[in-house]
Design an enzyme around this catalytic site. Structure first.
Site, PDB file in Angstrom:
ATOM      1  N   THR A  28       0.564  -1.648   0.438  1.00 24.52           N
ATOM      2  CA  THR A  28       0.191  -0.400  -0.177  1.00 24.52           C
ATOM      3  C   THR A  28       1.305   1.469   0.017  1.00 24.52           C
ATOM      4  O   THR A  28       2.341   1.209   0.448  1.00 24.52           O
ATOM      5  CB  THR A  28      -0.926   0.224   1.359  1.00 24.52           C
ATOM      6  OG1 THR A  28       0.064   0.405   2.530  1.00 24.52           O
ATOM      7  CG2 THR A  28      -1.663  -1.245   1.853  1.00 24.52           C
ATOM      8  N   TRP A 156     -12.322   1.616  -2.438  1.00 22.42           N
ATOM      9  CA  TRP A 156     -11.095   1.860  -1.693  1.00 22.42           C
ATOM     10  C   TRP A 156     -11.343   3.136  -0.750  1.00 22.42           C
ATOM     11  O   TRP A 156     -10.082   4.093  -0.119  1.00 22.42           O
ATOM     12  CB  TRP A 156      -9.986   2.441  -2.051  1.00 22.42           C
ATOM     13  CG  TRP A 156     -10.271   2.928  -3.687  1.00 22.42           C
ATOM     14  CD1 TRP A 156     -10.357   2.162  -5.333  1.00 22.42           C
ATOM     15  CD2 TRP A 156     -10.799   4.342  -4.065  1.00 22.42           C
ATOM     16  NE1 TRP A 156     -10.358   3.453  -6.247  1.00 22.42           N
ATOM     17  CE2 TRP A 156     -10.458   4.177  -5.480  1.00 22.42           C
ATOM     18  CE3 TRP A 156     -10.643   5.417  -3.604  1.00 22.42           C
ATOM     19  CZ2 TRP A 156     -10.943   5.328  -6.050  1.00 22.42           C
ATOM     20  CZ3 TRP A 156     -10.719   6.619  -3.949  1.00 22.42           C
ATOM     21  CH2 TRP A 156     -11.274   6.407  -5.529  1.00 22.42           C
ATOM     22  N   ASN A 157     -12.415   4.175  -1.037  1.00 27.35           N
ATOM     23  CA  ASN A 157     -12.541   5.286  -0.790  1.00 27.35           C
ATOM     24  C   ASN A 157     -12.826   5.661   0.499  1.00 27.35           C
ATOM     25  O   ASN A 157     -12.550   6.507   1.174  1.00 27.35           O
ATOM     26  CB  ASN A 157     -13.507   6.526  -1.562  1.00 27.35           C
ATOM     27  CG  ASN A 157     -15.164   6.064  -1.870  1.00 27.35           C
ATOM     28  OD1 ASN A 157     -14.909   4.762  -1.290  1.00 27.35           O
ATOM     29  ND2 ASN A 157     -15.811   6.429  -2.308  1.00 27.35           N
ATOM     30  N   LYS A 180     -12.848  -8.900   1.690  1.00 26.50           N
ATOM     31  CA  LYS A 180     -12.109  -8.181   0.714  1.00 26.50           C
ATOM     32  C   LYS A 180     -12.374  -7.015   1.357  1.00 26.50           C
ATOM     33  O   LYS A 180     -13.346  -5.951   0.611  1.00 26.50           O
ATOM     34  CB  LYS A 180     -12.175  -8.532  -0.012  1.00 26.50           C
ATOM     35  CG  LYS A 180     -10.600  -8.625  -0.983  1.00 26.50           C
ATOM     36  CD  LYS A 180     -11.360  -8.770  -2.392  1.00 26.50           C
ATOM     37  CE  LYS A 180     -11.194  -7.718  -3.116  1.00 26.50           C
ATOM     38  NZ  LYS A 180     -10.403  -6.606  -3.154  1.00 26.50           N
ATOM     39  N   PRO A 181     -10.823  -6.052   1.475  1.00 26.08           N
ATOM     40  CA  PRO A 181     -10.339  -4.636   1.369  1.00 26.08           C
ATOM     41  C   PRO A 181     -10.139  -4.144  -0.023  1.00 26.08           C
ATOM     42  O   PRO A 181     -10.201  -5.469  -1.215  1.00 26.08           O
ATOM     43  CB  PRO A 181      -9.398  -4.319   2.264  1.00 26.08           C
ATOM     44  CG  PRO A 181      -9.153  -5.576   2.343  1.00 26.08           C
ATOM     45  CD  PRO A 181     -10.152  -6.865   2.665  1.00 26.08           C
ATOM     46  N   GLU A 254     -23.829  -0.945  -3.847  1.00 30.13           N
ATOM     47  CA  GLU A 254     -23.701   0.214  -3.311  1.00 30.13           C
ATOM     48  C   GLU A 254     -23.011   1.056  -4.519  1.00 30.13           C
ATOM     49  O   GLU A 254     -21.500   0.108  -4.846  1.00 30.13           O
ATOM     50  CB  GLU A 254     -23.704   0.429  -2.100  1.00 30.13           C
ATOM     51  CG  GLU A 254     -24.388  -0.351  -0.909  1.00 30.13           C
ATOM     52  CD  GLU A 254     -25.029   0.714  -1.023  1.00 30.13           C
ATOM     53  OE1 GLU A 254     -25.179   2.104  -1.254  1.00 30.13           O
ATOM     54  OE2 GLU A 254     -26.221   0.265  -0.192  1.00 30.13           O
ATOM     55  N   CYS A 288     -18.675   8.373  -3.329  1.00 31.28           N
ATOM     56  CA  CYS A 288     -20.166   8.082  -4.754  1.00 31.28           C
ATOM     57  C   CYS A 288     -21.102   8.991  -4.811  1.00 31.28           C
ATOM     58  O   CYS A 288     -21.456   9.034  -6.145  1.00 31.28           O
ATOM     59  CB  CYS A 288     -20.123   6.987  -4.129  1.00 31.28           C
ATOM     60  SG  CYS A 288     -20.877   6.917  -2.364  1.00 31.28           S
ATOM     61  N   LYS A 463     -31.544   2.572 -10.278  1.00 31.05           N
ATOM     62  CA  LYS A 463     -31.495   2.776 -11.652  1.00 31.05           C
ATOM     63  C   LYS A 463     -29.857   1.668 -11.696  1.00 31.05           C
ATOM     64  O   LYS A 463     -29.792   0.634 -11.245  1.00 31.05           O
ATOM     65  CB  LYS A 463     -31.018   4.230 -12.402  1.00 31.05           C
ATOM     66  CG  LYS A 463     -32.211   4.306 -12.666  1.00 31.05           C
ATOM     67  CD  LYS A 463     -32.743   6.021 -13.518  1.00 31.05           C
ATOM     68  CE  LYS A 463     -31.559   6.957 -13.252  1.00 31.05           C
ATOM     69  NZ  LYS A 463     -32.529   8.239 -15.047  1.00 31.05           N
ATOM     70  N   GLU A 470     -27.637  -0.318   1.935  1.00 31.55           N
ATOM     71  CA  GLU A 470     -27.486  -0.131   3.566  1.00 31.55           C
ATOM     72  C   GLU A 470     -28.012   1.054   4.537  1.00 31.55           C
ATOM     73  O   GLU A 470     -28.518   2.181   4.201  1.00 31.55           O
ATOM     74  CB  GLU A 470     -25.894   0.968   3.494  1.00 31.55           C
ATOM     75  CG  GLU A 470     -25.349  -1.086   2.410  1.00 31.55           C
ATOM     76  CD  GLU A 470     -23.370  -0.644   2.255  1.00 31.55           C
ATOM     77  OE1 GLU A 470     -23.310   0.501   2.002  1.00 31.55           O
ATOM     78  OE2 GLU A 470     -22.997  -1.338   2.573  1.00 31.55           O
TER      79      GLU A 470
HETATM   80  P1  NDP Z   1     -14.003  -1.104  -8.252  1.00 29.35           P
HETATM   81  O1  NDP Z   1     -15.082  -1.734  -8.807  1.00 29.35           O
HETATM   82  O2  NDP Z   1     -12.601  -1.194  -9.071  1.00 29.35           O
HETATM   83  O3  NDP Z   1     -13.503  -2.160  -6.744  1.00 29.35           O
HETATM   84  C1  NDP Z   1     -14.566  -2.280  -6.209  1.00 29.35           C
HETATM   85  C2  NDP Z   1     -13.992  -3.910  -5.073  1.00 29.35           C
HETATM   86  O4  NDP Z   1     -13.897  -4.832  -5.829  1.00 29.35           O
HETATM   87  C3  NDP Z   1     -12.034  -3.731  -4.668  1.00 29.35           C
HETATM   88  O5  NDP Z   1     -12.073  -4.241  -3.766  1.00 29.35           O
HETATM   89  C4  NDP Z   1     -11.787  -4.658  -5.774  1.00 29.35           C
HETATM   90  O6  NDP Z   1     -11.327  -5.058  -5.824  1.00 29.35           O
HETATM   91  C5  NDP Z   1     -12.719  -5.780  -6.208  1.00 29.35           C
HETATM   92  N1  NDP Z   1     -13.061  -6.489  -7.642  1.00 29.35           N
HETATM   93  C6  NDP Z   1     -12.535  -5.894  -8.755  1.00 29.35           C
HETATM   94  N2  NDP Z   1     -12.879  -7.041  -9.340  1.00 29.35           N
HETATM   95  C7  NDP Z   1     -14.131  -7.840  -9.194  1.00 29.35           C
HETATM   96  C8  NDP Z   1     -15.004  -8.676  -9.313  1.00 29.35           C
HETATM   97  N3  NDP Z   1     -14.528  -9.566 -10.768  1.00 29.35           N
HETATM   98  N4  NDP Z   1     -14.760  -9.508  -8.585  1.00 29.35           N
HETATM   99  C9  NDP Z   1     -15.240  -9.565  -6.754  1.00 29.35           C
HETATM  100  N5  NDP Z   1     -14.707  -8.421  -6.951  1.00 29.35           N
HETATM  101  C10 NDP Z   1     -13.893  -7.502  -7.415  1.00 29.35           C
HETATM  102  O7  NDP Z   1     -14.791   0.045  -7.165  1.00 29.35           O
HETATM  103  P2  NDP Z   1     -13.365   1.571  -6.256  1.00 29.35           P
HETATM  104  O8  NDP Z   1     -12.476   0.406  -5.884  1.00 29.35           O
HETATM  105  O9  NDP Z   1     -12.287   2.025  -7.754  1.00 29.35           O
HETATM  106  O10 NDP Z   1     -14.804   1.627  -6.008  1.00 29.35           O
HETATM  107  C11 NDP Z   1     -14.552   3.124  -6.585  1.00 29.35           C
HETATM  108  C12 NDP Z   1     -15.710   2.864  -6.965  1.00 29.35           C
HETATM  109  O11 NDP Z   1     -16.775   2.983  -5.867  1.00 29.35           O
HETATM  110  C13 NDP Z   1     -16.329   4.539  -7.719  1.00 29.35           C
HETATM  111  O12 NDP Z   1     -17.688   4.312  -8.657  1.00 29.35           O
HETATM  112  C14 NDP Z   1     -17.476   4.431  -6.620  1.00 29.35           C
HETATM  113  O13 NDP Z   1     -18.803   5.810  -7.272  1.00 29.35           O
HETATM  114  C15 NDP Z   1     -17.920   3.392  -6.175  1.00 29.35           C
HETATM  115  N6  NDP Z   1     -18.519   3.955  -4.219  1.00 29.35           N
HETATM  116  C16 NDP Z   1     -19.955   3.788  -4.602  1.00 29.35           C
HETATM  117  C17 NDP Z   1     -20.507   4.054  -2.735  1.00 29.35           C
HETATM  118  C18 NDP Z   1     -22.098   3.486  -2.581  1.00 29.35           C
HETATM  119  O14 NDP Z   1     -22.135   3.637  -1.450  1.00 29.35           O
HETATM  120  N7  NDP Z   1     -22.747   3.279  -3.476  1.00 29.35           N
HETATM  121  C19 NDP Z   1     -19.366   4.013  -2.374  1.00 29.35           C
HETATM  122  C20 NDP Z   1     -18.601   3.951  -2.125  1.00 29.35           C
HETATM  123  C21 NDP Z   1     -18.348   4.532  -3.490  1.00 29.35           C
HETATM  124  P3  NDP Z   1      -9.514  -4.419  -6.065  1.00 29.35           P
HETATM  125  O15 NDP Z   1      -9.814  -2.138  -6.448  1.00 29.35           O
HETATM  126  O16 NDP Z   1      -8.382  -4.934  -5.124  1.00 29.35           O
HETATM  127  O17 NDP Z   1      -8.837  -4.790  -7.352  1.00 29.35           O
END
Ligand code: NDP
Length: 500
Positions: A28, A156-157, A180-181, A254, A288, A463, A470
């Protein structure tokens, strides 16, 4: 001072489990300096399976523990989270690049609040079913049963907040979790797992696996997983929901947004500009629910832009542990590259008018931070609906101002997207605010404010922005399944087959 962080290993059966079969390690990175902070050992398929098995072993006893006793354990975890607020906030700041002024006031606080809320809810009868008399000789009763072993996959946010928003209702309802973070911000997970243990959570109830998307994919596909609660991008969410559907698993999704803020013609310009800044630059725009499409009445153009330019002077980048800093870097190099490419696209292809900002670093950054993933808060104005920066989620500090002539036109344009996470209006006529909000296609909405998301408020997108909610009472329902029992007290079973 940066304390050395221990390596992270898959956490199951109550402790970290170093293992020779990890397929590799990754680091990290502190986004403000680009320096490594911690080494993470990717969970092997065997370790993922062991984490799920650990949860399976813990489930019979944890699910049979009375809700009020489960609540006591979770309340002790709440106390520990609050006691260690600053230590955990320091970890979140190093991992995400968010200023300590923010992580110490929001990230752990809002996570602990949700854990407290669900502990109180289940202790106070939130898992009670209903009973009713169907006819004089028969009654029906329902029970809310936990689902089993659930997967939590985080973005990650808001790392620890997301982990708590998922694990709090999950565990309170009697389920076990494998979490899984994100690979970009995984440091909180072991702290949280240890706090849960210290609070008295039995081993195996909360487990952690580490790695990138393929680890999330293996977890989702595991046949023993009953539900996947996912936070992330729409495109990943579609993959995860598709994989979960194959096993007929419950899902909560989400996902991302491109949320509109509508400034009504009678709005206070200062208040609306404050709202727009909050909706775009808090957490460096990596929220988000960000209100990235700001619809402003054309007659307000000059005053609104003047107010934005004046207020943006108070966005202060700098040392993340300086109390005056309220704006951090982007949280990783890949994300920095993505946001920079959107800003370039806004300037070069969309030909949007750049009101302020751009792709350079904020001025006055201390020299030790020059390698970090910094970008200026950026505002484009006179934007049009067809621009890429207006249509796609950027997830960075990039605001688009769009002008309108009639409120109903603004509503129509605000709804013209596949996304429906959040929306808000600013205005003095509260009836008009309600009228406009009622027409906006979004699951999380605000009037004359932006961003607050208390434990009591169910939140979830419409949508393509998500499935389910949550938090709030409805957030607990997402972690139980219903059993209905009809009791016949008349002593007779229908005699369809016994009489001819
Ligand atoms: P990602 O979709 O890239 O990743 C989210 C998680 O999914 C990570 O832990 C990632 O692993 C994992 N992941 C990736 N591919 C797979 C797969 N095929 N199967 C299962 N898990 C998988 O999102 P980000 O981390 O980039 O987060 C940003 C996004 O999250 C934005 O679009 C934001 O709007 C949204 N978000 C929505 C919220 C809500 O409440 N609606 C709140 C916060 C964020 P790794 O990253 O380790 O590769």
């Amino acid at each position: 001072m940066v304390r050395r962080e221990q390596d992270r290993h898959t956490f199951y059966a109550g402790k970290p489990q170093p293992s020779a079969d990890s397929p590799g390690t990754f680091k990290t990175i502190n986004p403000s300096t680009a320096e490594p902070v911690c080494t993470i050992h990717t969970s092997s398929p065997r370790a993922i399976d062991a984490a799920v098995q650990s949860a399976q072993s813990a489930f019979p006893s944890w699910s049979a523990t009375p809700p009020v006793e489960r609540a006591r354990v979770l309340q002790r975890a709440v106390a520990l989270l609050r006691q260690r607020n600053d230590e955990l906030a320091r970890v979140e700041t190093l991992d995400t690049g968010k200023p300590f002024s923010e992580t110490s006031a929001v990230d752990i606080v809002t996570g602990a609040d949700v854990l407290e809320y669900f502990a109180n809810l289940v202790a106070g009868g939130g898992l009670n079913g209903e009973a009713f008399r169907l006819r004089p000789s028969a009654m029906v009763y329902t029970t809310k049963e936990p689902l089993g072993v659930c997967a939590g996959i985080g973005a990650w946010n808001y790392p620890i907040q997301i982990a708590l928003w998922k694990s709090a209702p999950c565990l309170a309802a009697g389920n076990c979790m494998v979490y899984k973070p994100s690979e970009y911000t995984p440091m909180h997970a072991q702290y949280l797992a240890s706090i849960y243990r210290e609070a008295g959570l039995p081993e195996g109830v909360f487990n952690v696996v580490y790695g990138a998307g393929e680890v999330g994919g293996q977890l989702t596909a595991h046949p023993a997983i009953a539900k996947v609660s996912f936070t992330g991008q729409v495109s990943t969410g579609k993959k995860v929901a598709g994989a979960a559907a194959g096993g007929m698993k419950y899902v909560t999704m989400e996902l991302g947004g491109k949320s509109p803020v509508i400034v009504l013609p009678d709005a206070d310009v200062d208040q609306a500009a404050d709202g727009a800044l909050l909706a775009n630059f808090y957490s460096t725009g990596q929220v988000c629910t960000n209100g990235t499409r700001v619809f402003v009445p054309r007659h307000m153009k000059q005053n609104f832009e003047k107010a934005v330019l004046s207020k943006i002077q108070h966005v202060r980048a700098g040392d993340l542990f300086d109390a005056a800093t309220n704006f951090g870097p982007l949280s990783s190099k890949p994300h920095y590259d993505k946001v920079v490419s959107y800003v370039r696209r806004g300037i070069e292809q969309d030909k949007a008018t750049l009101l302020c900002g751009g792709v350079s670093q904020p001025s006055g950054l201390p020299s030790g931070l020059k390698n970090g993933y910094w970008i200026e808060p950026t505002v484009f104005t006179d934007c049009t609906d067809d621009m890429t920066i207006v249509k796609e989620e950027i997830f960075g500090p990039v605001m688009s101002i769009l002008y309108y002539d009639a409120v109903d036109e603004a509503v129509r344009r605000a709804n013209a997207t596949e996304l429906g996470l959040a929306a808000g209006v600013f205005g003095k006529d509260i009836n008009e605010c309600h009228r406009v909000i009622s027409q906006l296609e979004a699951g999380i909405t605000w009037i004359n404010t932006w961003g607050e998301s208390p434990a009591e408020m169910a939140v979830g997108g419409w949508k393509s922005s998500g499935v389910g909610v949550e938090n709030g009472r409805r957030g607990l329902e997402a972690w139980v399944r219903n059993k209905s029992t009809l009791v016949e007290m008349g002593g007779e079973v229908p005699t369809v087959f016994s009489k001819l």
